[in-house]
Design a protein around this motif. Sequence first.
Motif, PDB file in Angstrom:
ATOM      1  N   ILE A 364       0.833  -1.205   0.000  1.00  0.00           N
ATOM      2  CA  ILE A 364       0.000   0.000   0.000  1.00  0.00           C
ATOM      3  C   ILE A 364       0.866   1.252   0.000  1.00  0.00           C
ATOM      4  O   ILE A 364       0.631   2.212  -0.742  1.00  0.00           O
ATOM      5  N   ALA A 365       1.902   1.246   0.850  1.00  0.00           N
ATOM      6  CA  ALA A 365       2.804   2.394   0.896  1.00  0.00           C
ATOM      7  C   ALA A 365       3.572   2.559  -0.414  1.00  0.00           C
ATOM      8  O   ALA A 365       3.881   3.679  -0.826  1.00  0.00           O
ATOM      9  N   ALA A 366       3.887   1.445  -1.086  1.00  0.00           N
ATOM     10  CA  ALA A 366       4.685   1.519  -2.309  1.00  0.00           C
ATOM     11  C   ALA A 366       3.876   1.914  -3.532  1.00  0.00           C
ATOM     12  O   ALA A 366       4.431   2.457  -4.492  1.00  0.00           O
ATOM     13  N   LEU A 367       2.562   1.664  -3.535  1.00  0.00           N
ATOM     14  CA  LEU A 367       1.740   1.910  -4.715  1.00  0.00           C
ATOM     15  C   LEU A 367       0.874   3.153  -4.624  1.00  0.00           C
ATOM     16  O   LEU A 367       0.348   3.609  -5.646  1.00  0.00           O
ATOM     17  N   THR A 368       0.676   3.700  -3.441  1.00  0.00           N
ATOM     18  CA  THR A 368      -0.221   4.839  -3.281  1.00  0.00           C
ATOM     19  C   THR A 368       0.416   6.102  -3.840  1.00  0.00           C
ATOM     20  O   THR A 368       1.523   6.479  -3.457  1.00  0.00           O
ATOM     21  N   SER A 369      -0.292   6.757  -4.736  1.00  0.00           N
ATOM     22  CA  SER A 369       0.208   7.971  -5.372  1.00  0.00           C
ATOM     23  C   SER A 369       0.005   9.173  -4.476  1.00  0.00           C
ATOM     24  O   SER A 369      -0.895   9.202  -3.618  1.00  0.00           O
ATOM     25  N   ASP A 370       0.845  10.208  -4.675  1.00  0.00           N
ATOM     26  CA  ASP A 370       0.689  11.427  -3.894  1.00  0.00           C
ATOM     27  C   ASP A 370      -0.378  12.326  -4.518  1.00  0.00           C
ATOM     28  O   ASP A 370      -0.985  11.999  -5.535  1.00  0.00           O
ATOM     29  N   ARG A 371      -0.599  13.452  -3.889  1.00  0.00           N
ATOM     30  CA  ARG A 371      -1.693  14.344  -4.288  1.00  0.00           C
ATOM     31  C   ARG A 371      -1.526  14.856  -5.714  1.00  0.00           C
ATOM     32  O   ARG A 371      -2.460  14.808  -6.518  1.00  0.00           O
ATOM     33  N   GLN A 372      -0.332  15.336  -6.046  1.00  0.00           N
ATOM     34  CA  GLN A 372      -0.126  15.924  -7.363  1.00  0.00           C
ATOM     35  C   GLN A 372      -0.270  14.891  -8.473  1.00  0.00           C
ATOM     36  O   GLN A 372      -0.823  15.169  -9.540  1.00  0.00           O
ATOM     37  N   SER A 373       0.209  13.676  -8.244  1.00  0.00           N
ATOM     38  CA  SER A 373       0.076  12.631  -9.257  1.00  0.00           C
ATOM     39  C   SER A 373      -1.386  12.285  -9.514  1.00  0.00           C
ATOM     40  O   SER A 373      -1.790  12.066 -10.664  1.00  0.00           O
ATOM     41  N   LEU A 374      -2.185  12.236  -8.448  1.00  0.00           N
ATOM     42  CA  LEU A 374      -3.607  11.949  -8.635  1.00  0.00           C
ATOM     43  C   LEU A 374      -4.304  13.068  -9.381  1.00  0.00           C
ATOM     44  O   LEU A 374      -5.187  12.821 -10.217  1.00  0.00           O
ATOM     45  N   SER A 403      -2.028   1.977 -14.782  1.00  0.00           N
ATOM     46  CA  SER A 403      -1.437   3.315 -14.683  1.00  0.00           C
ATOM     47  C   SER A 403      -0.798   3.527 -13.309  1.00  0.00           C
ATOM     48  O   SER A 403      -1.412   3.235 -12.274  1.00  0.00           O
ATOM     49  N   ASP A 404       0.418   4.062 -13.298  1.00  0.00           N
ATOM     50  CA  ASP A 404       1.141   4.242 -12.042  1.00  0.00           C
ATOM     51  C   ASP A 404       0.625   5.424 -11.226  1.00  0.00           C
ATOM     52  O   ASP A 404       0.865   5.487 -10.020  1.00  0.00           O
ATOM     53  N   LYS A 405      -0.067   6.376 -11.871  1.00  0.00           N
ATOM     54  CA  LYS A 405      -0.558   7.550 -11.164  1.00  0.00           C
ATOM     55  C   LYS A 405      -1.992   7.401 -10.691  1.00  0.00           C
ATOM     56  O   LYS A 405      -2.503   8.264  -9.982  1.00  0.00           O
ATOM     57  N   SER A 406      -2.654   6.332 -11.063  1.00  0.00           N
ATOM     58  CA  SER A 406      -4.038   6.123 -10.654  1.00  0.00           C
ATOM     59  C   SER A 406      -4.102   5.609  -9.223  1.00  0.00           C
ATOM     60  O   SER A 406      -3.093   5.156  -8.665  1.00  0.00           O
ATOM     61  N   PRO A 407      -5.285   5.684  -8.580  1.00  0.00           N
ATOM     62  CA  PRO A 407      -5.420   5.131  -7.225  1.00  0.00           C
ATOM     63  C   PRO A 407      -5.048   3.650  -7.172  1.00  0.00           C
ATOM     64  O   PRO A 407      -5.203   2.912  -8.154  1.00  0.00           O
ATOM     65  N   ALA A 452      -7.763   2.390   0.796  1.00  0.00           N
ATOM     66  CA  ALA A 452      -8.590   3.570   0.533  1.00  0.00           C
ATOM     67  C   ALA A 452      -8.328   4.677   1.546  1.00  0.00           C
ATOM     68  O   ALA A 452      -8.269   5.864   1.193  1.00  0.00           O
ATOM     69  N   ILE A 453      -8.144   4.306   2.814  1.00  0.00           N
ATOM     70  CA  ILE A 453      -7.841   5.316   3.839  1.00  0.00           C
ATOM     71  C   ILE A 453      -6.513   5.995   3.530  1.00  0.00           C
ATOM     72  O   ILE A 453      -6.386   7.230   3.596  1.00  0.00           O
ATOM     73  N   VAL A 536     -17.470   1.057   0.407  1.00  0.00           N
ATOM     74  CA  VAL A 536     -18.210   1.811  -0.617  1.00  0.00           C
ATOM     75  C   VAL A 536     -18.191   3.302  -0.305  1.00  0.00           C
ATOM     76  O   VAL A 536     -17.979   4.144  -1.199  1.00  0.00           O
ATOM     77  N   LEU A 537     -18.392   3.678   0.959  1.00  0.00           N
ATOM     78  CA  LEU A 537     -18.373   5.095   1.332  1.00  0.00           C
ATOM     79  C   LEU A 537     -17.002   5.723   1.080  1.00  0.00           C
ATOM     80  O   LEU A 537     -16.901   6.847   0.569  1.00  0.00           O
ATOM     81  N   LEU A 538     -15.941   5.003   1.443  1.00  0.00           N
ATOM     82  CA  LEU A 538     -14.594   5.537   1.221  1.00  0.00           C
ATOM     83  C   LEU A 538     -14.311   5.716  -0.271  1.00  0.00           C
ATOM     84  O   LEU A 538     -13.731   6.734  -0.687  1.00  0.00           O
ATOM     85  N   ASN A 539     -14.736   4.752  -1.079  1.00  0.00           N
ATOM     86  CA  ASN A 539     -14.470   4.858  -2.511  1.00  0.00           C
ATOM     87  C   ASN A 539     -15.351   5.906  -3.178  1.00  0.00           C
ATOM     88  O   ASN A 539     -14.917   6.550  -4.146  1.00  0.00           O
ATOM     89  N   PHE A 540     -16.571   6.096  -2.685  1.00  0.00           N
ATOM     90  CA  PHE A 540     -17.390   7.194  -3.196  1.00  0.00           C
ATOM     91  C   PHE A 540     -16.744   8.540  -2.886  1.00  0.00           C
ATOM     92  O   PHE A 540     -16.755   9.457  -3.721  1.00  0.00           O
ATOM     93  N   LYS A 541     -16.202   8.670  -1.678  1.00  0.00           N
ATOM     94  CA  LYS A 541     -15.511   9.903  -1.313  1.00  0.00           C
ATOM     95  C   LYS A 541     -14.285  10.120  -2.199  1.00  0.00           C
ATOM     96  O   LYS A 541     -14.062  11.244  -2.701  1.00  0.00           O
ATOM     97  N   LEU A 542     -13.506   9.080  -2.431  1.00  0.00           N
ATOM     98  CA  LEU A 542     -12.336   9.196  -3.298  1.00  0.00           C
ATOM     99  C   LEU A 542     -12.744   9.519  -4.727  1.00  0.00           C
ATOM    100  O   LEU A 542     -12.109  10.355  -5.394  1.00  0.00           O
ATOM    101  N   ARG A 543     -13.818   8.889  -5.199  1.00  0.00           N
ATOM    102  CA  ARG A 543     -14.265   9.150  -6.566  1.00  0.00           C
ATOM    103  C   ARG A 543     -14.739  10.594  -6.731  1.00  0.00           C
ATOM    104  O   ARG A 543     -14.452  11.232  -7.761  1.00  0.00           O
ATOM    105  N   SER A 544     -15.450  11.101  -5.740  1.00  0.00           N
ATOM    106  CA  SER A 544     -15.909  12.497  -5.835  1.00  0.00           C
ATOM    107  C   SER A 544     -14.734  13.470  -5.840  1.00  0.00           C
ATOM    108  O   SER A 544     -14.744  14.467  -6.575  1.00  0.00           O
TER     109      SER A 544
END
Length: 560
Positions: A364-374, A403-407, A452-453, A536-544
């Motif tokens: 999770i730490a190795a694959l999670t993109s930062d804010r600017q990449s997202l 894609s490396d920059k996607s969630p 997701a968190i 589902v709630l976490l992913n809806f928040k991320l999607r929005s």
Amino acid sequence: MTLHLLDKIGNWNPQLFREIKGRLNTGNMAIASAFSLSAQLLLFMYYSAQIPVPPANGEYTYPIYHRFCTIETGNPYDTKCVRDALGNFAINWSQWWLEIFIWLSISSVLALLVAGTYLLVSDLDKEERRGTLNFIRLSPQSAKTIFLGKILGVPILLYLATILAVPLHLYAGLAAQIPLNEILCFYTAVAASCALFYSTAMLFGLTTSWLGGFQPWLASAMVFVVFGISWLPLTRTALDVLHFLSPLAMLRYPLFLVDKTDFDSLVENLDKLQWFYSPVGTNIASGIALSLLVCGTGTYWMWQGWQRRFPNPSATVLSKRQSYLLVICCQVIFLGFALQSDTPDNANLICLLILNLVMFLALIAALTSDRQSLYDWARYRKQIVPSNQKLWRRYPLLDLIWSDKSPAVVAIAINFLSSVIILTPWALLEKPEINGFGGVICCLNLILIYAAITQLFLFTKTRNQEIWAVGTVGSAILLLPVILSMLYLTLEKARFLCLFLLLSSTFGIGFSPYLASASANPIWLFPILSQWTVLVLLNFKLRSQLRLAGQSASKALLKA
């Protein structure tokens, strides 16, 4: 001659030349040499003082027993001392040299791993704070050159101190009747283990700059914990993979063939150790091959992470393509240690869960993109896709997979499912009586919730996003088992609440003795439905948030 050698080193690796020039001066070399020779002298004097001295003539009335004497009694740790023709005690010198060999091995490995890790992480932290690390990035040197220069140059005084200890160590091993090839296998394992831990330290120091000055202490503490685990007896479960991260795994083989005295715990279960049901505990060639496989695999992936992250600090440590292959490699190694005959029923299940939890948290730490990449991915996804891949990369699901920059949530789910596919045949063969389907679903849900968190925290504008993400995920893992233990709940007192807490925690699922009953009972549906709701709630928040980030600035102004 020295200047000519330094010129050659500078032409081959300028970073190594820089490290040697800054560290290998007369004063530092004298201190390192004095420290190494003094430690060897103290160890030699200590064991010289342990040699039993015969009493004066006429005072020898009772038998004297000592572990370094030669006449064995019923107790293997207590031998009787007898005089030789000169009136001195006959000493078992091979036993005496064996203990010197063992403690010199342990102290040298501990210094190399713990102190070397501290030096490498501390050096990267200093370079980061001074701003010189960015200048190194702008230099024409490749990431490989800088990587080798740091690993070979930063701990060079440790290497000098260790080399000075080799003559005494080698002589002690030969005097203890240990074959030369086994001593050389131990040296090979030391080199492989140093390569792994130093590579991990380099990547750790590069990716955790937000920890500040706490970095080197935390890294050294984690190495010390792994070294302490390798000191424990073999468990004949998947957890034995941790023993082969340390050179002490190779120290067990010569000890198994000689008088082991106080080190029986090191060789316990060694003759029963297997990998994919093949015995590896009685043949040192199999042992060194397994050690090189474990350390070599870890070193390779740490090097891949450094090669991606060093030139571009905003990139993820691994690409999604690399993560799929990494998980397959790790699961094959874990499964090899799990496939052993006559292993306790739930031991492998618990150990596999612990190893997979650690692996997926690191993933999770190795694959999670930062804010600017997202933001870049959400706004310019269709523009940054190569023209030859637009036909299949236009679909969001395929982009989430590759894609490396996607969630990272979809990639984490794929990695988990591939792990389940690899481990399912073992579970069906070893424990067909347990229906772990509910537990697998709970584990998948929890791993995806953690992913997701982490992604949501790294997408926010708050300061210290990494600390908030680590703290929240750590609380989610540990809080529920702590609550369960503090309330002293049992299945008889509160069946529903107890199973809910157990199935709502990754640790709880592994250590729960009620996994079989929970999987066969409809009561496990409620925790799973609860986890799905949270997911589902976490992913809806991320999607929005991603949809909002994907809007152009002019569109956002017009909408306002």
